[in-house]
Scaffold this motif. Sequence first.
Motif, PDB file in Angstrom:
ATOM      1  N   ASN A  28      23.901   6.121 -33.863  1.00 59.72           N
ATOM      2  CA  ASN A  28      25.472   6.814 -34.843  1.00 59.72           C
ATOM      3  C   ASN A  28      24.813   6.368 -36.451  1.00 59.72           C
ATOM      4  O   ASN A  28      25.535   6.320 -36.709  1.00 59.72           O
ATOM      5  N   ASN A  29      23.736   5.814 -35.951  1.00 61.49           N
ATOM      6  CA  ASN A  29      23.056   5.751 -37.319  1.00 61.49           C
ATOM      7  C   ASN A  29      22.108   6.257 -37.966  1.00 61.49           C
ATOM      8  O   ASN A  29      20.870   7.314 -38.159  1.00 61.49           O
ATOM      9  N   ARG A  30      23.122   7.579 -38.930  1.00 56.03           N
ATOM     10  CA  ARG A  30      22.228   8.827 -39.270  1.00 56.03           C
ATOM     11  C   ARG A  30      21.180   9.128 -39.439  1.00 56.03           C
ATOM     12  O   ARG A  30      20.140   9.682 -39.823  1.00 56.03           O
ATOM     13  N   GLU A  31      21.301   7.404 -41.091  1.00 54.70           N
ATOM     14  CA  GLU A  31      19.507   7.740 -41.287  1.00 54.70           C
ATOM     15  C   GLU A  31      18.469   7.655 -40.810  1.00 54.70           C
ATOM     16  O   GLU A  31      17.438   7.815 -40.720  1.00 54.70           O
ATOM     17  N   LEU A  32      18.938   6.279 -39.454  1.00 53.67           N
ATOM     18  CA  LEU A  32      17.649   6.040 -38.365  1.00 53.67           C
ATOM     19  C   LEU A  32      17.115   7.115 -38.061  1.00 53.67           C
ATOM     20  O   LEU A  32      16.654   7.467 -37.618  1.00 53.67           O
ATOM     21  N   CYS A  33      18.575   8.144 -37.418  1.00 58.41           N
ATOM     22  CA  CYS A  33      18.031   8.905 -36.765  1.00 58.41           C
ATOM     23  C   CYS A  33      17.315  10.522 -37.696  1.00 58.41           C
ATOM     24  O   CYS A  33      16.555  11.573 -37.233  1.00 58.41           O
ATOM     25  N   ALA A  37      13.767  11.536 -36.937  1.00 61.16           N
ATOM     26  CA  ALA A  37      13.752  13.232 -36.013  1.00 61.16           C
ATOM     27  C   ALA A  37      12.076  13.676 -37.274  1.00 61.16           C
ATOM     28  O   ALA A  37      11.677  14.480 -36.503  1.00 61.16           O
ATOM     29  N   GLU A  38      12.118  13.030 -38.212  1.00 57.50           N
ATOM     30  CA  GLU A  38      10.881  13.594 -38.811  1.00 57.50           C
ATOM     31  C   GLU A  38       9.639  12.738 -38.994  1.00 57.50           C
ATOM     32  O   GLU A  38       8.874  13.473 -39.158  1.00 57.50           O
ATOM     33  N   ASP A  44       2.141  16.532 -32.295  1.00 53.66           N
ATOM     34  CA  ASP A  44       1.955  17.901 -31.430  1.00 53.66           C
ATOM     35  C   ASP A  44       2.507  17.960 -30.423  1.00 53.66           C
ATOM     36  O   ASP A  44       2.716  19.005 -29.699  1.00 53.66           O
ATOM     37  N   ASP A  45       2.664  16.962 -29.621  1.00 57.80           N
ATOM     38  CA  ASP A  45       3.418  16.530 -28.155  1.00 57.80           C
ATOM     39  C   ASP A  45       4.649  16.240 -27.726  1.00 57.80           C
ATOM     40  O   ASP A  45       4.933  15.655 -26.605  1.00 57.80           O
ATOM     41  N   MET A  46       5.361  16.064 -29.212  1.00 58.70           N
ATOM     42  CA  MET A  46       6.752  15.719 -28.407  1.00 58.70           C
ATOM     43  C   MET A  46       8.008  16.701 -29.104  1.00 58.70           C
ATOM     44  O   MET A  46       7.902  17.748 -30.637  1.00 58.70           O
ATOM     45  N   GLU A  47       8.943  17.089 -29.168  1.00 58.76           N
ATOM     46  CA  GLU A  47      10.269  18.356 -29.703  1.00 58.76           C
ATOM     47  C   GLU A  47      11.505  17.808 -29.255  1.00 58.76           C
ATOM     48  O   GLU A  47      11.550  17.480 -28.207  1.00 58.76           O
ATOM     49  N   LEU A  48      11.892  17.246 -30.707  1.00 56.18           N
ATOM     50  CA  LEU A  48      13.536  17.089 -30.874  1.00 56.18           C
ATOM     51  C   LEU A  48      14.472  18.058 -30.195  1.00 56.18           C
ATOM     52  O   LEU A  48      14.493  18.948 -30.778  1.00 56.18           O
ATOM     53  N   VAL A  49      14.896  17.857 -28.916  1.00 54.72           N
ATOM     54  CA  VAL A  49      15.699  18.328 -28.754  1.00 54.72           C
ATOM     55  C   VAL A  49      17.373  18.181 -29.262  1.00 54.72           C
ATOM     56  O   VAL A  49      17.725  19.057 -28.746  1.00 54.72           O
ATOM     57  N   GLY A  50      17.843  17.000 -29.526  1.00 53.64           N
ATOM     58  CA  GLY A  50      19.128  16.962 -29.799  1.00 53.64           C
ATOM     59  C   GLY A  50      19.516  15.682 -30.323  1.00 53.64           C
ATOM     60  O   GLY A  50      18.162  15.073 -30.396  1.00 53.64           O
TER      61      GLY A  50
END
Length: 284
Positions: A28-33, A37-38, A44-50
């Motif tokens: 729930n910490n939007r800044e951390l997310c 996410a950045e 290259d080997d990861m994908e943030l899907v949500g």
Amino acid sequence: MVKVCRKELERGGVCLAEERIRVVLADNNRELCKVLAEHIGIQDDMELVGIAYDGLQAIELIQAQKPDVLILDITMPYLDGIGVMERLAEMSDAPQVIVLTAFEQESMVQRLIAMGAVYYMVKPFDTLTLLERIRQFGRNQEDFVKENRNFYSPMPTPAKNISRQQLELEVTKVFHEMGVPAHFRGYAYLRDAIIMAIQEEDILGNITKNLYPRIAEKYNSTASGVESAIRHTIEIGWERGNCESFKKMFGTDHYQSDKARFPTAASFIAKVADRIRLQLQITS
């Protein structure tokens, strides 16, 4: 695991289709997310899907996206991290769970591991370490090494192949950098504890019953005596050591605002052990 041909990597004349680790963030910490996410987005080997900001959103995302790894905070609205873990236990295709927590109580750690978490990190944490843990638990380690054997130098080395002398040297270097006092009895105890944590990652799940007694037996002491000596050494290093090194290890904001609140022994040992593992490219 889903294969995604996002791009072909020209390596030594051979094109390899890249397989990306699918990740869901639940915090729930939007800044951390945003920060995480950045960092994940440029791998290259990861994908943030949500991204989920509460536990109910996390369950919905997991069911819809089928991620390989869930980064899970314990304190979230509507459904907390424990509740999410309970729901995951009912799923046949649940992701690997890496827990982020501000709680350092041993009982909490034991409960999370018992519920299926593969790893936990205490806030604040090192982002590079988190990325390495995503790789470690999000993919088959053997396949990962085979696919990337030409691009990782040095190759990951099993902990059992690293000599005790080399590990002692690396721990001593870190202690010297941090200003951990060498003349205290707990210095040797702490060094041994970190070496054990490097060689046996699961030993920190219950340091009171597993780690302290083993050190006590070696030095003809008691588990409570070892715990007290380690705690005293950490506190003195925290108060009088190299503040810049501690800021780097534990986070600038944490060090400045909570200098009187020393890290727990488990947190200190885990962070130093993780740093050395990354430096030496050590695998379990």
